[in-house]
Each structure stands twice: as structure tokens, then as C-alpha cells.
Design a protein around this motif. Sequence first.
Motif, PDB file in Angstrom:
ATOM      1  N   SER A   1       0.949  -0.947  -0.042  1.00 13.29           N
ATOM      2  CA  SER A   1       0.020   0.114  -0.106  1.00 13.29           C
ATOM      3  C   SER A   1       0.848   1.403  -0.252  1.00 13.29           C
ATOM      4  CB  SER A   1      -0.767  -0.111   1.682  1.00 13.29           C
ATOM      5  OG  SER A   1      -1.752   1.350   1.213  1.00 13.29           O
TER       6      SER A   1
ATOM      7  N   SER B   1      -1.347   4.070   7.141  1.00 17.72           N
ATOM      8  CA  SER B   1      -1.927   5.090   6.847  1.00 17.72           C
ATOM      9  C   SER B   1      -3.524   4.971   6.104  1.00 17.72           C
ATOM     10  CB  SER B   1      -1.015   5.836   5.926  1.00 17.72           C
ATOM     11  OG  SER B   1      -1.640   7.254   4.822  1.00 17.72           O
ATOM     12  N   SER B   2      -4.211   5.646   6.957  1.00 18.72           N
ATOM     13  CA  SER B   2      -5.450   6.012   5.762  1.00 18.72           C
ATOM     14  C   SER B   2      -6.152   3.525   6.805  1.00 18.72           C
ATOM     15  CB  SER B   2      -5.496   5.831   4.579  1.00 18.72           C
ATOM     16  OG  SER B   2      -5.295   7.208   4.252  1.00 18.72           O
TER      17      SER B   2
ATOM     18  N   ASN C   1      -3.990   1.755   7.027  1.00 17.76           N
ATOM     19  CA  ASN C   1      -2.898   0.318   5.557  1.00 17.76           C
ATOM     20  C   ASN C   1      -1.540   0.392   5.832  1.00 17.76           C
ATOM     21  OD1 ASN C   1      -5.375  -0.792   3.998  1.00 17.76           O
ATOM     22  ND2 ASN C   1      -5.517   1.213   3.137  1.00 17.76           N
TER      23      ASN C   1
END
Length: 110
Positions: A19, A66-67, A69
Motif C-alpha cells: 500500500s 496510513s489510512s 493500511n
Amino acid sequence: MSGKNLDLKNDNNILSINSPKTSIGGPYKVVYKDLNERWAIVAMDWNREPCLGMRWFWGNGGNPFSSGNPTWLVIPNSLSNSILNGLPLDFKFHYRVIEFLAGKINGSQL
């Protein structure tokens, strides 16, 4: 599972982190991992350019994250040689990673 519970002995677990998918090619190969301190360096593409990525595997999600993931910290190319020279790598493999970073071979050839 991308933190303290990820089995780092199996490189496929490390390489499964990809990711953000729009920017990452690979990761192709674990360059080095420290099972005690729980971090790894991989060879990957970032926006179609060969590079190294680094990640810590501790806590619930590891770092960076992040986000929602697990992600890789992209190591700037200007630091790659210094980092590689500081790792206890087999000479032939070290040379292959340098060839990858120079764009002479692709990730599947590592």
C-alpha cells in the motif's frame, strides 16, 4: 495483521504489504530483516522507479501506517548506498540490489 503478530520469518508475509497500490510495484524481495528489532528493508518500485522501502513491525499495526493500511517508508535514493553498505549482505546479493536500484535489472530478477 502487520504489527507485532506478523511472522517475519516468512518473507511472503513481509512482501504482502503493498500500500498504496497506485504507487508501489512489488515489493519484490526482502533485502534485510532484523527479527529481534522487528524491521525490514525491501526492494520495490515507487511510482515506477526502483527504490528501497523500510518498515517496523511492532504494536498493533507497525509503522508507517496510513489510512488504516500498513505502508512502506520510501528510502530516498541518496541514502540507499549508505544503508546497503551498513547491512551484512552477501556480496553477490548486494551487487544485485545495486543493479536493481540502477535500473539494470527489474524486481523479478532479484
